[in-house]
Design a protein around this motif. Structure first.
Motif, PDB file in Angstrom:
ATOM      1  N   GLY A  15      -1.511  11.505   0.653  1.00  0.00           N
ATOM      2  CA  GLY A  15      -2.300  11.001   0.859  1.00  0.00           C
ATOM      3  C   GLY A  15      -2.243   9.724   1.073  1.00  0.00           C
ATOM      4  N   LEU A  16      -3.124   9.192   1.411  1.00  0.00           N
ATOM      5  CA  LEU A  16      -3.118   7.778   1.447  1.00  0.00           C
ATOM      6  C   LEU A  16      -2.123   6.941   0.877  1.00  0.00           C
ATOM      7  N   SER A  17      -1.222   6.081   0.925  1.00  0.00           N
ATOM      8  CA  SER A  17      -0.372   5.882  -0.686  1.00  0.00           C
ATOM      9  C   SER A  17       0.194   4.088  -0.290  1.00  0.00           C
ATOM     10  N   GLY A  18       1.136   3.457  -0.960  1.00  0.00           N
ATOM     11  CA  GLY A  18       1.142   2.404  -1.284  1.00  0.00           C
ATOM     12  C   GLY A  18       2.196   2.332  -2.193  1.00  0.00           C
ATOM     13  N   ALA A  19       2.912   1.136  -2.453  1.00  0.00           N
ATOM     14  CA  ALA A  19       3.905   0.551  -2.898  1.00  0.00           C
ATOM     15  C   ALA A  19       3.779  -0.355  -3.880  1.00  0.00           C
ATOM     16  N   SER A  33       2.377  -5.929  -3.264  1.00  0.00           N
ATOM     17  CA  SER A  33       1.534  -4.789  -2.550  1.00  0.00           C
ATOM     18  C   SER A  33       1.906  -4.250  -1.223  1.00  0.00           C
ATOM     19  N   PHE A  34       2.399  -3.415  -0.882  1.00  0.00           N
ATOM     20  CA  PHE A  34       2.797  -2.650   1.154  1.00  0.00           C
ATOM     21  C   PHE A  34       1.956  -0.742   0.763  1.00  0.00           C
ATOM     22  N   PRO A  35       0.495  -1.572   1.973  1.00  0.00           N
ATOM     23  CA  PRO A  35       0.353   0.099   2.246  1.00  0.00           C
ATOM     24  C   PRO A  35       1.429   0.738   2.681  1.00  0.00           C
ATOM     25  N   LEU A  36       1.387   2.365   2.457  1.00  0.00           N
ATOM     26  CA  LEU A  36       2.380   3.162   3.112  1.00  0.00           C
ATOM     27  C   LEU A  36       2.232   4.352   4.094  1.00  0.00           C
ATOM     28  N   GLY A  37       0.810   4.127   4.257  1.00  0.00           N
ATOM     29  CA  GLY A  37       0.526   5.351   4.963  1.00  0.00           C
ATOM     30  C   GLY A  37      -0.028   6.709   3.931  1.00  0.00           C
ATOM     31  N   ILE A  38       0.608   7.789   5.407  1.00  0.00           N
ATOM     32  CA  ILE A  38      -0.398   9.005   4.690  1.00  0.00           C
ATOM     33  C   ILE A  38       2.021   9.547   4.175  1.00  0.00           C
ATOM     34  N   LEU A  39       1.823   9.801   2.615  1.00  0.00           N
ATOM     35  CA  LEU A  39       3.051  10.418   2.443  1.00  0.00           C
ATOM     36  C   LEU A  39       2.467  10.690   1.395  1.00  0.00           C
ATOM     37  N   PHE A  46      10.358   6.818  -3.486  1.00  0.00           N
ATOM     38  CA  PHE A  46      11.649   6.102  -2.515  1.00  0.00           C
ATOM     39  C   PHE A  46      10.684   4.842  -1.974  1.00  0.00           C
ATOM     40  N   HIS A  47      10.087   4.502  -0.938  1.00  0.00           N
ATOM     41  CA  HIS A  47       9.584   3.817  -0.102  1.00  0.00           C
ATOM     42  C   HIS A  47       9.401   2.317  -1.138  1.00  0.00           C
ATOM     43  N   ALA A  48       8.814   2.596  -2.205  1.00  0.00           N
ATOM     44  CA  ALA A  48       8.587   1.539  -3.020  1.00  0.00           C
ATOM     45  C   ALA A  48      10.505   0.511  -3.166  1.00  0.00           C
ATOM     46  N   VAL A  49      11.263   1.276  -3.707  1.00  0.00           N
ATOM     47  CA  VAL A  49      12.634   0.992  -4.361  1.00  0.00           C
ATOM     48  C   VAL A  49      13.153  -0.136  -2.352  1.00  0.00           C
ATOM     49  N   ILE A  50      12.335   0.617  -1.733  1.00  0.00           N
ATOM     50  CA  ILE A  50      13.812   0.467  -0.081  1.00  0.00           C
ATOM     51  C   ILE A  50      12.528  -0.842   0.345  1.00  0.00           C
TER      52      ILE A  50
END
Length: 128
Positions: A15-19, A33-39, A46-50
């Protein structure tokens, strides 16, 4: 040493995701805070760590990094340096590539209740 708290959130799975990234250094804190799209939720973690490694590379180069995450999957994969999961493998490779820019990179698991700041930032990112 820089303390970095990361969290990923997903509204639905996938679903809509964020980091969310919360950094403590020298008595100061930094929030992202970063919106990530659908994940999926794990992918968002993982994307939050990146994202956090990218921030550290820009703002805290050559520092020792101590990361904390409430995701056992992420911490286990990074600590082992291995995963059979084809979705996680490129994310692990990117984390290793980014971590190589620092003299030391550590990650440890913490309970959710100790990761409240990053959690709040990740949930906020879903609505940005």
């Amino acid at each position: 040493m820089i303390e970095v708290y990361t969290d990923g959130a997903s509204s639905g799975n996938p679903g809509l995701s964020g980091a969310g990234i919360y950094i403590k250094t020298g008595g100061r804190t930094h929030e992202y805070s970063f919106p990530l799209g659908i994940l999926s939720n794990h992918e968002a973690e993982f994307h939050a760590v990146i994202k956090a490694l990218g921030i550290c590379r820009r703002h805290f180069p050559a520092e020792i990094l101590s990361f904390r995450s409430d995701s056992r999957v992420v911490v286990d994969v990074i600590e082992k340096g291995y995963t059979k999961n084809k979705t996680f493998l490129p994310l692990l490779e990117k984390i290793n590539e980014e971590a190589d820019h620092f003299p030391h990179f550590f990650i440890k698991w913490i309970p959710e209740k100790k990761n409240g700041n990053a959690d709040k930032l990740a949930r906020k990112a879903i609505h940005l």
